[in-house]
Design an enzyme around this catalytic site. Structure first.
Site, PDB file in Angstrom:
ATOM      1  N   ASP A 264      -6.955   4.602  -4.695  1.00  0.00           N
ATOM      2  CA  ASP A 264      -7.591   4.484  -3.377  1.00  0.00           C
ATOM      3  C   ASP A 264      -8.205   5.859  -3.112  1.00  0.00           C
ATOM      4  O   ASP A 264      -8.378   6.649  -4.052  1.00  0.00           O
ATOM      5  CB  ASP A 264      -6.561   4.087  -2.296  1.00  0.00           C
ATOM      6  CG  ASP A 264      -7.231   3.721  -0.975  1.00  0.00           C
ATOM      7  OD1 ASP A 264      -7.905   2.677  -0.920  1.00  0.00           O
ATOM      8  OD2 ASP A 264      -7.121   4.490   0.006  1.00  0.00           O
TER       9      ASP A 264
ATOM     10  N   LYS B 236       0.860  -1.191   0.000  1.00  0.00           N
ATOM     11  CA  LYS B 236       0.000   0.000   0.000  1.00  0.00           C
ATOM     12  C   LYS B 236       0.889   1.231   0.000  1.00  0.00           C
ATOM     13  O   LYS B 236       2.039   1.161   0.418  1.00  0.00           O
ATOM     14  CB  LYS B 236      -0.878   0.000   1.262  1.00  0.00           C
ATOM     15  CG  LYS B 236      -2.069   0.931   1.186  1.00  0.00           C
ATOM     16  CD  LYS B 236      -3.238   0.321   0.449  1.00  0.00           C
ATOM     17  CE  LYS B 236      -4.351   1.331   0.216  1.00  0.00           C
ATOM     18  NZ  LYS B 236      -5.553   0.718  -0.379  1.00  0.00           N
TER      19      LYS B 236
HETATM   20  P1  NDP Z   1     -12.962   8.071  -2.781  1.00  0.00           P
HETATM   21  O1  NDP Z   1     -11.897   9.066  -2.515  1.00  0.00           O
HETATM   22  O2  NDP Z   1     -13.484   7.888  -4.144  1.00  0.00           O
HETATM   23  O3  NDP Z   1     -14.213   8.350  -1.826  1.00  0.00           O
HETATM   24  C1  NDP Z   1     -14.092   8.366  -0.421  1.00  0.00           C
HETATM   25  C2  NDP Z   1     -15.401   8.868   0.143  1.00  0.00           C
HETATM   26  O4  NDP Z   1     -15.331   8.798   1.567  1.00  0.00           O
HETATM   27  C3  NDP Z   1     -15.700  10.311  -0.209  1.00  0.00           C
HETATM   28  O5  NDP Z   1     -17.088  10.508  -0.241  1.00  0.00           O
HETATM   29  C4  NDP Z   1     -15.080  11.062   0.975  1.00  0.00           C
HETATM   30  O6  NDP Z   1     -15.675  12.335   1.215  1.00  0.00           O
HETATM   31  C5  NDP Z   1     -15.379  10.123   2.122  1.00  0.00           C
HETATM   32  N1  NDP Z   1     -14.340  10.253   3.141  1.00  0.00           N
HETATM   33  C6  NDP Z   1     -13.003  10.125   2.977  1.00  0.00           C
HETATM   34  N2  NDP Z   1     -12.354  10.336   4.120  1.00  0.00           N
HETATM   35  C7  NDP Z   1     -13.307  10.617   5.031  1.00  0.00           C
HETATM   36  C8  NDP Z   1     -13.283  10.928   6.414  1.00  0.00           C
HETATM   37  N3  NDP Z   1     -12.117  10.997   7.079  1.00  0.00           N
HETATM   38  N4  NDP Z   1     -14.470  11.137   7.030  1.00  0.00           N
HETATM   39  C9  NDP Z   1     -15.642  11.067   6.344  1.00  0.00           C
HETATM   40  N5  NDP Z   1     -15.726  10.786   5.042  1.00  0.00           N
HETATM   41  C10 NDP Z   1     -14.580  10.559   4.401  1.00  0.00           C
HETATM   42  O7  NDP Z   1     -12.394   6.678  -2.204  1.00  0.00           O
HETATM   43  P2  NDP Z   1     -12.893   5.210  -2.514  1.00  0.00           P
HETATM   44  O8  NDP Z   1     -14.355   5.197  -2.702  1.00  0.00           O
HETATM   45  O9  NDP Z   1     -12.001   4.653  -3.543  1.00  0.00           O
HETATM   46  O10 NDP Z   1     -12.504   4.464  -1.140  1.00  0.00           O
HETATM   47  C11 NDP Z   1     -13.406   4.379  -0.042  1.00  0.00           C
HETATM   48  C12 NDP Z   1     -12.939   3.278   0.904  1.00  0.00           C
HETATM   49  O11 NDP Z   1     -12.919   2.032   0.199  1.00  0.00           O
HETATM   50  C13 NDP Z   1     -11.534   3.449   1.468  1.00  0.00           C
HETATM   51  O12 NDP Z   1     -11.503   2.873   2.772  1.00  0.00           O
HETATM   52  C14 NDP Z   1     -10.684   2.612   0.523  1.00  0.00           C
HETATM   53  O13 NDP Z   1      -9.480   2.217   1.125  1.00  0.00           O
HETATM   54  C15 NDP Z   1     -11.626   1.449   0.299  1.00  0.00           C
HETATM   55  N6  NDP Z   1     -11.367   0.655  -0.900  1.00  0.00           N
HETATM   56  C16 NDP Z   1     -11.363   1.215  -2.155  1.00  0.00           C
HETATM   57  C17 NDP Z   1     -11.164   0.447  -3.269  1.00  0.00           C
HETATM   58  C18 NDP Z   1     -11.270   1.002  -4.640  1.00  0.00           C
HETATM   59  O14 NDP Z   1     -11.214   0.204  -5.604  1.00  0.00           O
HETATM   60  N7  NDP Z   1     -11.444   2.294  -4.826  1.00  0.00           N
HETATM   61  C19 NDP Z   1     -10.857  -1.000  -3.154  1.00  0.00           C
HETATM   62  C20 NDP Z   1     -10.965  -1.516  -1.812  1.00  0.00           C
HETATM   63  C21 NDP Z   1     -11.176  -0.693  -0.734  1.00  0.00           C
HETATM   64  P3  NDP Z   1     -15.171  13.643   0.406  1.00  0.00           P
HETATM   65  O15 NDP Z   1     -15.850  13.553  -0.940  1.00  0.00           O
HETATM   66  O16 NDP Z   1     -15.629  14.772   1.248  1.00  0.00           O
HETATM   67  O17 NDP Z   1     -13.683  13.511   0.333  1.00  0.00           O
END
Ligand code: NDP
Length: 444
Positions: free
Chosen positions: A166, A126
């Site tokens: 991510d 990672k």
């Molecule tokens: P994105 O950046 O596309 O979206 C993240 C979302 O979560 C956004 O809506 C963001 O809000 C919100 N968010 C992020 N940090 C916080 C926080 N500290 N408090 C509240 N809301 C928060 O990321 P992904 O959708 O890709 O990833 C989401 C999760 O899934 C993570 O844990 C990631 O590690 C996991 N994941 C992702 C994969 C992938 O293929 N993308 C694969 C496997 C796991 P805002 O818009 O305000 O930033």
């Protein structure tokens, strides 16, 4: 003291400033106890757990870049290559101000088990940076990504380590990083996944994590005589995972009534309008207030609150530790039947235990969100073959992988006498595969 407790104590003593890493080590190792006890003498002699909790290497570097005012900015870059016993290191790059060594180590450690569960040959790693892409111009994003890759390229490669997206790293960032890798090395190879379709990306990769989450949830329900049809779901997040989880849930006949971002959340009793959400988040990169402004049925609330909404199924898809004990209590009081994690470690340990004690079916992120990395591995396969598969081909492979994961973790839990504990089932199934490879490859 048991071998597992000994190692947890050592990790805690050595890494006091890394709470997220300690949290995942404690969660994983505790659930491995039945598997460790079965073969403790060998595991102890070969120091399997000591080797598992120590990354192969950690790379930390300076990332200088110039902002639009001509000011030089400096961020920190990370890549933790945790374990390559079953394949090249594989795991995303997180761009978020909260990123630090402990967070990257927690994510890298989880990735070892998740990647093993996919059944595909990928090891765990990672990376990321404390860079915040929010509010930056395209030129600033490019400047950062190029500088980041100017160091990272020395440590990665199609058969060595293959990073992906991510939080904060989407198609745009992967594109800029790929361009820089190609320029520095002269090689056109599948060194990153999540690439654009015009230069080696895979169809269905964008949808994969969210879709995969729903495929495993559907299989879980099916095996308990239920279906997604008519179920009310709550989803947190409004990013890549959340958007495609909502889309697939709707396709399966469920209704998703919430989503959230880092400032607030939406309650939309008529069901989240995915196209509108995509427009707000993927195109305009705006706040959820814009969703509420365009949708009369939606209410916008500041802060947190998604878990207070009555639902059948809860799908946390935002970030770590976003579903705490009080949230779990509210979900149970409202009659939730299943919680499946789209994000990595979104549920705290005490909340997980509470949900399990109350009989809620709980599938942790290592299994439930493995569809993203599995499809990344399918992207690597296509790159190696110099071929592109159709959407349907990739999607049907993804679906089968998620169904296999469900049965693997279910069977493993039954095999170790902890039927219904899908967290233990996932950790043990992942561990067995990696430990066997480590033992076969000797002390290295
Ligand atoms: P994105 O950046 O596309 O979206 C993240 C979302 O979560 C956004 O809506 C963001 O809000 C919100 N968010 C992020 N940090 C916080 C926080 N500290 N408090 C509240 N809301 C928060 O990321 P992904 O959708 O890709 O990833 C989401 C999760 O899934 C993570 O844990 C990631 O590690 C996991 N994941 C992702 C994969 C992938 O293929 N993308 C694969 C496997 C796991 P805002 O818009 O305000 O930033």
């Amino acid at each position: 003291m048991s071998y597992v407790d000994e190692i947890i104590a050592k990790v805690s003593e050595k890494n006091p400033a890394e709470p997220e890493f300690l949290q995942t080590v404690e969660e994983v190792l505790t659930s491995l106890k039945p598997a460790i006890e079965k073969n403790e003498e060998v595991y102890r002699r070969e120091a399997i757990l000591e080797r598992l909790v120590e990354p192969d290497r950690q790379i930390k570097f300076r990332v200088p870049w110039v902002d639009d005012k001509g000011q030089v900015q400096v961020n920190i870059g990370y890549r933790v290559q945790f374990n390559n016993s079953i394949g090249p290191y594989k795991g995303g790059l997180r761009l978020h101000p909260s990123v630090n060594t402990g967070i990257i180590k927690f994510l890298g450690f989880e990735q070892i088990f998740k990647n093993a569960l996919t059944g595909l040959p990928i090891g765990g790693g990672k990376g990321g940076s404390d860079f915040d892409p929010k509010g930056k111009s395209d030129r600033e994003i490019m400047a950062f990504c190029q500088s980041f890759m100017s160091e990272l390229y020395k440590h990665i490669g199609a058969d060595v380590d293959v990073p992906a997206g991510d939080i904060g790293t989407g198609a745009r960032e992967i594109g800029y990083m790929y361009g820089q890798y190609k320029k520095l090395t002269g090689r056109y190879e599948g060194v990153l996944t999540g690439k654009g379709l015009s230069y080696g990306g895979s169809l269905a990769r964008t949808e994969a994590t969210g879709y995969g989450l729903l495929y495993i949830t559907q299989e879980l329900l099916k095996c308990h005589g239920q279906s997604m049809e008519g179920k009310v779901c709550v989803v947190s997040g409004a990013g890549n995972v959340a958007i495609y989880a909502i889309q697939k849930a709707h396709q399966m006949g469920a209704k998703v009534v919430t989503c959230s971002d880092s400032t607030g959340w939406i309650y939309d009793p008529e069901g989240i309008d995915v196209e509108l959400l995509k427009e707000v988040k993927e195109v305009k990169r705006a706040r959820l207030t814009e969703y509420a402004a365009a949708r009369p049925s939606a209410e916008y609330h500041e802060g947190r609150g998604v878990w207070s909404v009555k639902c059948d199924i809860a799908l946390p898809c935002a970030t770590q530790n976003e579903l705490m004990l009080d949230d779990a209590k509210a979900l149970v009081a409202n009659g939730v039947m299943a919680v499946c994690e789209g994000a990595n470690m979104p549920t705290t340990l005490d909340a997980t235990k509470y949900l399990q004690e109350k009989g809620v079916w709980f599938i942790g992120g290592k299994a439930a969100n493995a569809g993203g990395v599995a499809t990344s591995a399918l992207e690597m396969t296509q790159n190696s073959e110099r071929l592109s598969w159709t959407f349907e081909e990739v999607d049907s492979k993804l679906q089968q992988i998620m169904i296999n994961i469900y049965h693997n973790i279910d069977d493993t839990a039954k095999r170790y006498g902890v039927e219904g504990d899908y967290v233990a089932g996932a950790n043990i199934a992942g561990f067995e595969k990696v430990a066997e490879a480590m033992l076969a490859q000797g002390v290295c």
